[in-house]
Design a protein around this motif. Structure first.
Motif, PDB file in Angstrom:
ATOM      1  N   ARG A  74       1.078  -0.882   0.113  1.00  0.00           N
ATOM      2  CA  ARG A  74      -0.535   0.400  -0.222  1.00  0.00           C
ATOM      3  C   ARG A  74       0.873   1.140   0.029  1.00  0.00           C
ATOM      4  NH1 ARG A  74      -5.663   0.867   1.368  1.00  0.00           N
ATOM      5  NH2 ARG A  74      -5.951   2.943   0.883  1.00  0.00           N
ATOM      6  N   LEU A  75       1.899   1.518   0.720  1.00  0.00           N
ATOM      7  CA  LEU A  75       2.807   2.941   0.535  1.00  0.00           C
ATOM      8  C   LEU A  75       3.786   2.687  -0.673  1.00  0.00           C
ATOM      9  CD1 LEU A  75       4.735   4.741   1.661  1.00  0.00           C
ATOM     10  CD2 LEU A  75       6.598   2.649   2.398  1.00  0.00           C
ATOM     11  N   ASP A  76       3.475   1.420  -1.447  1.00  0.00           N
ATOM     12  CA  ASP A  76       4.219   1.678  -3.149  1.00  0.00           C
ATOM     13  C   ASP A  76       2.617   2.589  -3.964  1.00  0.00           C
ATOM     14  OD1 ASP A  76       7.032   0.021  -2.294  1.00  0.00           O
ATOM     15  OD2 ASP A  76       5.171  -1.380  -2.123  1.00  0.00           O
ATOM     16  N   HIS A  77       1.734   1.904  -3.324  1.00  0.00           N
ATOM     17  CA  HIS A  77       0.494   2.419  -4.071  1.00  0.00           C
ATOM     18  C   HIS A  77      -0.278   4.148  -4.231  1.00  0.00           C
ATOM     19  CE1 HIS A  77      -3.610   1.839  -4.767  1.00  0.00           C
ATOM     20  NE2 HIS A  77      -4.145   2.496  -3.967  1.00  0.00           N
ATOM     21  N   ASN A  78       0.268   3.950  -2.646  1.00  0.00           N
ATOM     22  CA  ASN A  78       0.136   5.463  -2.153  1.00  0.00           C
ATOM     23  C   ASN A  78       1.274   6.563  -2.588  1.00  0.00           C
ATOM     24  OD1 ASN A  78      -2.689   4.689  -0.276  1.00  0.00           O
ATOM     25  ND2 ASN A  78      -0.668   5.203   1.219  1.00  0.00           N
ATOM     26  N   ARG A  79       2.438   5.951  -2.914  1.00  0.00           N
ATOM     27  CA  ARG A  79       3.655   6.875  -3.772  1.00  0.00           C
ATOM     28  C   ARG A  79       3.242   7.120  -5.190  1.00  0.00           C
ATOM     29  NH1 ARG A  79       8.575   3.290  -0.726  1.00  0.00           N
ATOM     30  NH2 ARG A  79       8.786   4.945   0.820  1.00  0.00           N
TER      31      ARG A  79
ATOM     32  N   ALA B 105       3.836   3.884   8.589  1.00  0.00           N
ATOM     33  CA  ALA B 105       2.912   3.472   8.776  1.00  0.00           C
ATOM     34  C   ALA B 105       1.340   3.468   8.769  1.00  0.00           C
ATOM     35  CB  ALA B 105       3.203   4.355  10.924  1.00  0.00           C
ATOM     36  N   SER B 106       1.218   5.075   8.349  1.00  0.00           N
ATOM     37  CA  SER B 106      -0.168   5.182   7.042  1.00  0.00           C
ATOM     38  C   SER B 106      -0.699   4.194   6.365  1.00  0.00           C
ATOM     39  CB  SER B 106       0.261   6.288   6.852  1.00  0.00           C
ATOM     40  OG  SER B 106      -0.575   7.426   6.260  1.00  0.00           O
ATOM     41  N   ALA B 107       0.495   3.932   5.737  1.00  0.00           N
ATOM     42  CA  ALA B 107       0.110   2.981   4.637  1.00  0.00           C
ATOM     43  C   ALA B 107      -0.248   1.289   4.945  1.00  0.00           C
ATOM     44  CB  ALA B 107       1.572   2.862   3.709  1.00  0.00           C
ATOM     45  N   THR B 108       0.389   1.135   6.565  1.00  0.00           N
ATOM     46  CA  THR B 108      -0.440   0.450   7.367  1.00  0.00           C
ATOM     47  C   THR B 108      -1.593  -0.064   7.679  1.00  0.00           C
ATOM     48  OG1 THR B 108       2.272  -0.637   7.735  1.00  0.00           O
ATOM     49  CG2 THR B 108      -0.115  -1.856   8.942  1.00  0.00           C
ATOM     50  N   ILE B 109      -1.213   1.243   8.152  1.00  0.00           N
ATOM     51  CA  ILE B 109      -2.886   1.622   8.470  1.00  0.00           C
ATOM     52  C   ILE B 109      -4.352   1.618   7.433  1.00  0.00           C
ATOM     53  CG2 ILE B 109      -4.526   3.765   9.599  1.00  0.00           C
ATOM     54  CD1 ILE B 109      -2.929   2.505  11.924  1.00  0.00           C
ATOM     55  N   ASP B 110      -3.825   2.273   6.667  1.00  0.00           N
ATOM     56  CA  ASP B 110      -4.819   2.222   5.292  1.00  0.00           C
ATOM     57  C   ASP B 110      -4.925   0.943   4.691  1.00  0.00           C
ATOM     58  OD1 ASP B 110      -4.208   5.004   4.761  1.00  0.00           O
ATOM     59  OD2 ASP B 110      -3.386   5.213   3.712  1.00  0.00           O
ATOM     60  N   ALA B 111      -3.876   0.124   4.791  1.00  0.00           N
ATOM     61  CA  ALA B 111      -4.546  -0.790   4.131  1.00  0.00           C
ATOM     62  C   ALA B 111      -5.189  -2.224   5.233  1.00  0.00           C
ATOM     63  CB  ALA B 111      -2.642  -2.150   4.037  1.00  0.00           C
ATOM     64  N   ALA B 112      -4.518  -2.041   6.998  1.00  0.00           N
ATOM     65  CA  ALA B 112      -5.361  -2.510   7.344  1.00  0.00           C
ATOM     66  C   ALA B 112      -7.439  -2.344   7.599  1.00  0.00           C
ATOM     67  CB  ALA B 112      -5.314  -2.878   9.121  1.00  0.00           C
TER      68      ALA B 112
END
Ligand code: NAI
Length: 328
Positions: free
Chosen positions: A157-162, A243-250
């Motif tokens: 998700r971090l890659d996705h957000n980037r 951390a933000s991407a980890t939250i988005d994903a969960a």
């Protein structure tokens, strides 16, 4: 209100943990009406630092934080957890070869997979952020035979957000105008961020950009190497954004992706798009009520096919390496 959900975070005293815990505690995953019990796992030498983090959590007086337990015993910390975010991992040290890294992480993720298998709640969902994330997720999954295989995912998700952020900048649009972004494959430099199915204001992103050279030579490598660029600039690796991407994903996994969009998640391949079955590979997925399903029927052009196969080949190599080590 309801009884607390139990959320485990490993590597809780690390950089990502320092952003992640406060967001979970303040309701970012489950919302303002669900109390959260944090179950924090660390290695013994990091427990003192973790006690300091817990003091700060206390000092936030978050209304949604029901309690915190810390420890270095996975079977105790994972007891009854509904969500496990596996962030802690062994970073590559000086002189460490790839095989050494896989072996060091293999030890961590076999043990954690076994512990989850034994003590996690029946509805547990497990998200792996610690690198190499896809292969660590595979190791944990294969060591937890009683937990359904689709409960394990690795973070792309971090890659996705980037990728969304880069596309927004290039097209002068806001991130809210971008949809249907996809990261295919491994959370590594071989990942393939795909603009051929993404949309900007409802229009095909590749057509809006209309510059194949930019896509190949600029967009794809910028997204894939963003982690290195952040280390270069900040002096340490991305943490708040991870951390933000980890939250988005969960949050999206548990509560569902937007009706007219999808997200990227590394999940067990069922052979969709010709990706070998069983690999933990990032796909476009829709989610609902804690389940995910791979978006079907996308046309894949020759350029995308080559990139999707290259990142699959890397994951096959990683899988074969951990298989040779007897970890799966
Ligand atoms: P960090 O080194 O600051 O923290 C990691 C923590 O894990 C340390 O406190 C360490 O003591 C702990 N740990 C190590 N072994 C453990 C074990 N067996 N059980 C419990 N805890 C253990 O690292 P940081 O910056 O927080 O990153 C964590 C991981 O996330 C790294 O593997 C990093 O490469 C990865 N990462 C993944 C991203 C993604 O998009 N998938 C993005 C950014 C980082």
């Amino acid at each position: 209100s309801s009884s607390p959900v139990k959320v485990a975070v490993t590597g809780a005293a690390g950089q990502i943990g320092y952003s992640l815990l406060f967001r979970i505690a303040s309701g970012a995953v489950y919302g303002p009406d669900t109390p959260v019990q944090l179950q924090l796992l660390e290695i013994t030498p990091a427990l003192k630092a973790l006690e300091g983090v817990v003091m700060e959590l206390d000092d936030c007086a978050f209304p949604t934080l029901a309690g915190v337990e810390i420890g270095d015993d996975a079977e105790k910390i994972f007891d009854g957890v509904n969500l496990a975010l596996l962030v802690g991992a062994r970073p590559r040290g000086p002189g460490m070869e790839r095989g050494d890294l896989l072996e060091a992480n293999g030890a961590i993720f076999t043990a954690q997979g076994k512990a989850l298998n034994k003590v996690a709640a029946d509805d547990v969902r497990i998200g792996v952020t610690g690198n190499p994330a896809n292969t660590n997720a595979l190791i944990a999954q294969r060591n937890a035979p009683d937990i359904p295989a689709d409960r394990f995912s690795a973070l792309t998700r971090l890659d996705h957000n980037r990728a969304i952020s880069q596309l927004a900048a290039r097209t002068g649009s806001s991130v809210t105008e971008i949809a249907h972004m996809t990261i295919w494959g491994n959370h590594s430099a071989t990942q393939y961020p795909d603009l051929f199915h993404a949309t900007v204001g409802g229009r095909n992103a590749a057509e809006v950009v209309d510059d194949q050279a930019w896509i190949e030579n600029d967009f794809v490598p910028t997204v894939a190497k963003r982690g290195a660029a952040i280390i270069e600039a900040r002096g340490s690796s991305s943490a708040a954004s991870a951390a933000s991407a980890t939250i988005d994903a969960a949050r999206d996994w548990l509560h569902g992706s937007a009706a007219d969009d999808w997200v990227s998640m590394a999940v067990q391949s069922d052979g969709s798009y010709g990706i070998p079955e069983g690999l933990i590979y990032s796909f476009p997925v829709t989610t609902s009520g804690g389940d995910w399903s791979i978006v079907q029927g996308l046309d894949i052009d020759e350029f995308s096919r080559g990139r999707m196969d290259a990142t699959a080949a890397e994951l096959i190599e990683e899988r074969d390496a951990v298989q040779a080590l007897g970890l799966i």
